[in-house]
Design an enzyme around this catalytic site. Structure first.
Site, short mmCIF file in Angstrom:
data_model
loop_
_atom_site.label_atom_id
_atom_site.label_comp_id
_atom_site.label_asym_id
_atom_site.label_seq_id
_atom_site.Cartn_x
_atom_site.Cartn_y
_atom_site.Cartn_z
CG ASP A 65 -2.34 0.40 0.90
OD1 ASP A 65 -2.49 1.27 0.04
OD2 ASP A 65 -3.28 -0.10 1.54
CD1 TRP A 89 -5.13 3.26 -3.53
CD2 TRP A 89 -3.85 4.95 -2.80
NE1 TRP A 89 -4.77 2.99 -2.23
CE2 TRP A 89 -4.00 4.01 -1.75
CE3 TRP A 89 -3.09 6.10 -2.59
CZ2 TRP A 89 -3.40 4.20 -0.50
CZ3 TRP A 89 -2.50 6.29 -1.35
CH2 TRP A 89 -2.65 5.34 -0.33
N GLY A 90 -2.88 4.82 -8.44
CA GLY A 90 -2.64 5.62 -9.64
C GLY A 90 -1.73 6.81 -9.41
CG ASP A 95 -9.61 1.92 -0.99
OD1 ASP A 95 -8.61 1.96 -1.71
OD2 ASP A 95 -9.56 1.76 0.25
C1 GLA Z 1 -6.04 1.19 1.34
C2 GLA Z 1 -6.16 0.20 0.18
C3 GLA Z 1 -7.24 -0.81 0.47
C4 GLA Z 1 -6.96 -1.53 1.77
C5 GLA Z 1 -6.79 -0.53 2.89
C6 GLA Z 1 -6.29 -1.18 4.18
O1 GLA Z 1 -7.18 1.99 1.44
O2 GLA Z 1 -6.41 0.88 -1.02
O3 GLA Z 1 -7.36 -1.73 -0.60
O4 GLA Z 1 -5.78 -2.31 1.62
O5 GLA Z 1 -5.85 0.48 2.56
O6 GLA Z 1 -6.12 -0.26 5.20
#
Ligand code: GLA
Length: 398
Positions: A127, A162-163, A184
């Site tokens: 992440d 996330w890009g 998300d």
């Molecule tokens: C981010 C990621 C999610 C998930 C959460 C966990 O938001 O994009 O997919 O892994 O963290 O905290």
């Protein structure tokens, strides 16, 4: 070689969030096998965020599993997953803390990769929260990429930024096998349709879609699903199919037909298929959908070609097409309108004008029904928020 086709599995986040523990994972693994998901091609069982103690071990600096959630540690869970013939995935973060505020791998990448290898991990989701401003995405993912490549175990690297930082432009070079390019997912219709449009070159010309400038830029730069190829796949996030509003990202939920749209769109985009519902209580219709062999063949098509918008009728009735290896074509009729309607489609719009002398032999992918041979055009009725997915074989007219 990993990820020659889009990875398939299950991830704990969508349903369980921070309530993840060994019992849930083992119960899910048992069900995974009982439901035959392994035979359908699903492989990875992935524990997302919130599996560790809040702080590292002060002496060894290692991340420590939460002793309440995982009383026998992670190797025990990993052994359980492997004993069933599946692969084991875990989660960390490129920043100093994970998104849910547990220890991240920043400046501990090589130690953590070694720890994951010791656990027997086969997949690492990585992440992007709590990152020092001077450490950019390419640097951090290259660092963990090298840590994984030198840890002595083959581990699929799943990036989740996330890009950010124009991820599509460097992520393959960092050794990553799949990468999130959107924020998300939530369990509702708007969330998954927004994600789909953000991956689609045509999103920039659709007046009814509120794509952000950032995503439009990504698509113009060659990102999104167009960047897919064996070894590294664009990840449009875990599926919410079968959640019906329950769980950690549950909002209003979707209808069964909306889940059909979601799952088949992910397949048309060659996206990784990471299930997110509670497999222990999945309903029969959702199960049949995620195991549908025709849809899975479209997702797993070895060429991984991007889908394109072939036709758009009265704004929100769309036909997407994806060229498959061996010459067939996947056709997805999607009705984003609020009423049942027909969607006219001229084969000309995928490069087959009537004068080509080539007709299409059609099979309904969801039902397996043989729809015979059509010439030049078709005009199927598709209920609101539903889809019709066809596999078309071009045949020369006698
Ligand atoms: C981010 C990621 C999610 C998930 C959460 C966990 O938001 O994009 O997919 O892994 O963290 O905290």
């Amino acid at each position: 070689m990993l990820a020659q086709t889009p990875p398939m599995g299950w991830n704990s986040w969508n349903t369980f969030g921070r309530d993840i523990n060994a019992e849930v994972v083992k119960g899910t693994v048992d069900k995974f096998i009982e439901l035959g998901l392994d035979k359908a091609g699903y492989q990875y069982v992935v524990i997302d965020d919130c599996w560790s103690k809040r702080e590292r071990d002060p002496a060894t600096h290692r991340i420590v599993p939460d002793p309440v959630k995982f009383p026998k540690g992670m190797k025990d869970v990993s052994d359980y997953v492997h004993a069933k013939g599946l692969k084991f995935g875990m989660y960390s973060c490129a920043g100093v803390r994970t998104c849910a505020d547990y220890p991240g791998s920043f400046d501990h990448e090589f130690l953590d990769a070694k720890t994951f290898a010791d656990y027997g991990v086969d997949f690492l989701k990585y992440d992007f929260c709590f990152r020092p401003a001077t450490a950019n995405g390419p640097l951090l993912y290259r660092r963990m990429g090298q840590a994984l490549r030198t840890c002595g175990r083959e581990i699929l690297f799943s990036a989740c930024n996330w890009g950010s930082d124009d991820v599509w432009s460097w992520v393959r070079s960092a050794g990553v096998h799949m990468y999130r390019s959107t924020g998300d997912i939530f369990d509702n219709y708007k969330s998954f349709t927004d994600i789909m449009w953000s991956q689609t070159p045509e999103s920039t010309v659709l007046d009814w879609h509120n794509g952000t400038e950032k995503l439009a830029k990504m698509v113009r730069a060659g990102g999104g699903s167009a960047a897919n190829a064996p070894g590294c796949w664009n990840d449009t996030d875990m599926l919410t199919v079968g959640m019906f509003g329950k769980g950690n990202v549950g909002t209003s939920g979707c209808s069964a037909s909306e889940y059909r749209m979601q799952f088949s769109l992910w397949c048309m985009m060659s996206a990784p298929l990471m299930l997110g519902c509670d497999l222990r209580s999945i309903d029969a219709e959702s199960l049949a959908l995620i195991k549908n062999p025709g849809l899975l063949a479209i997702d797993q098509d070895p060429e991984g070609r991007p889908m394109f918008l072939a036709t758009r009728h009265w704004g929100r009735r769309c036909v997407f097409a994806k060229l498959l290896s061996g010459g067939d074509i996947a056709l997805g009729f999607y009705n984003f309108d609020d009423n049942d309607a027909s969607i006219p489609f001229y084969f000309q719009d995928i490069g087959l004008p009537d004068a080509a002398g080539v007709d299409l032999k059609l099979t309904n992918v969801l039902t397996g029904e043989d729809l015979g041979v059509r010439r030049e055009y078709m005009n199927p009725v598709v209920p609101t928020h539903d889809c019709l997915v066809l596999r078309a074989t071009p045949v020369h007219r006698p």
